[in-house]
Design a protein around this motif. Structure first.
Motif, mmCIF file in Angstrom:
data_model
loop_
_atom_site.group_PDB
_atom_site.id
_atom_site.type_symbol
_atom_site.label_atom_id
_atom_site.label_comp_id
_atom_site.label_asym_id
_atom_site.label_seq_id
_atom_site.Cartn_x
_atom_site.Cartn_y
_atom_site.Cartn_z
ATOM 1 N N LEU A 32 0.821 -1.207 0.000
ATOM 2 C CA LEU A 32 0.000 0.000 0.000
ATOM 3 C C LEU A 32 0.860 1.264 0.000
ATOM 4 C CD1 LEU A 32 -2.755 -1.164 2.497
ATOM 5 C CD2 LEU A 32 -2.772 -1.242 0.001
ATOM 6 N N LEU A 33 2.159 1.079 -0.084
ATOM 7 C CA LEU A 33 3.076 2.223 -0.128
ATOM 8 C C LEU A 33 3.349 2.591 -1.581
ATOM 9 C CD1 LEU A 33 5.586 0.971 2.579
ATOM 10 C CD2 LEU A 33 3.769 2.676 2.855
ATOM 11 N N PRO A 34 3.723 3.847 -1.825
ATOM 12 C CA PRO A 34 4.071 4.229 -3.199
ATOM 13 C C PRO A 34 5.251 3.393 -3.714
ATOM 14 C CG PRO A 34 3.960 6.162 -1.767
ATOM 15 C CD PRO A 34 3.831 4.953 -0.896
ATOM 16 N N THR A 35 5.234 3.104 -4.977
ATOM 17 C CA THR A 35 6.325 2.352 -5.595
ATOM 18 C C THR A 35 7.546 3.257 -5.739
ATOM 19 O OG1 THR A 35 4.713 1.056 -6.817
ATOM 20 C CG2 THR A 35 6.966 1.042 -7.649
ATOM 21 N N SER B 58 2.117 12.502 -7.175
ATOM 22 C CA SER B 58 0.901 11.698 -7.135
ATOM 23 C C SER B 58 1.149 10.384 -7.870
ATOM 24 C CB SER B 58 -0.260 12.435 -7.805
ATOM 25 O OG SER B 58 -1.369 11.561 -7.916
ATOM 26 N N GLU B 59 0.662 9.311 -7.299
ATOM 27 C CA GLU B 59 0.800 7.995 -7.952
ATOM 28 C C GLU B 59 -0.078 7.917 -9.200
ATOM 29 O OE1 GLU B 59 2.640 4.532 -8.529
ATOM 30 O OE2 GLU B 59 3.115 5.829 -6.835
#
Length: 179
Positions: free
Chosen positions: A132-135, A153-154
């Motif tokens: 659930l963390l940004p890549t 922003s993802e």
């Protein structure tokens, strides 16, 4: 009065298949219009049967790609416009699309347009871990080339892109997510 004799031109099957491939390969991606479907790696196969019907196989960037219907319509329109009366578009999800399928010309076109092209796609077999963390990525700024950028922003203008801000020139840019 002499009546001209019209000799029907028979186009060899190989030429028709090559022409169909050229037409399909030139269709632009509706979300990233600096790329053709061929440069994006979405175009997989173009076949012409003995009756002249064209079947185009495409693989969307992901199964829920909102541009899929437009890709299909654009392919049918372009091929019919070029004289192919019967056109079918087949969607294949296997093998899955990967950013590694974007051609070198496509990567250059993305960068020239101000979109950071993807790095190598992640490799793996078996279950895909859910995070659930940004890549973590290290995109280079397509404007100044600096490798120091922060995720803004993802989700960018398309589901396939993320937004970054270059810490050197402060420009915001899209980056095609690796997959």
């Amino acid at each position: 009065m002499e009546i001209p004799v019209v000799i029907p031109m028979v186009i060899p099957m190989e030429s028709r298949a090559r022409r169909a491939r050229e037409v399909a390969a030139a269709v632009l991606d509706p979300e990233l219009p600096v790329l053709t479907l061929a440069d994006l790696g979405v175009l997989r196969e173009v076949e012409v049967d003995t009756a002249g019907a064209v079947t185009v196989t495409i693989t969307p960037t992901y199964s829920g790609c909102p541009a899929l219907a437009t890709m299909r319509d654009d392919l049918v329109h372009a091929l019919r416009e070029d004289g192919f009366a019967e056109v079918r578009v087949r969607v294949s999800l296997s093998p899955p699309w990967s950013t590694d399928l974007i051609s070198a010309r496509g990567r250059e076109a993305l960068a020239a347009y101000g979109i950071s092209p993807p790095g190598p796609a992640p490799r793996g077999t078996g279950p895909v871990p859910l995070s659930l963390l940004p890549t973590r990525r290290s995109p280079a700024c397509p404007r100044c080339g600096a490798a120091d950028a922060g995720l803004t922003s993802e989700f960018g203008p398309t589901a396939c892109t993320a937004l970054y801000r270059c810490r050197a020139c402060l420009e915001i840019f899209s980056h095609v997510k690796e997959r």
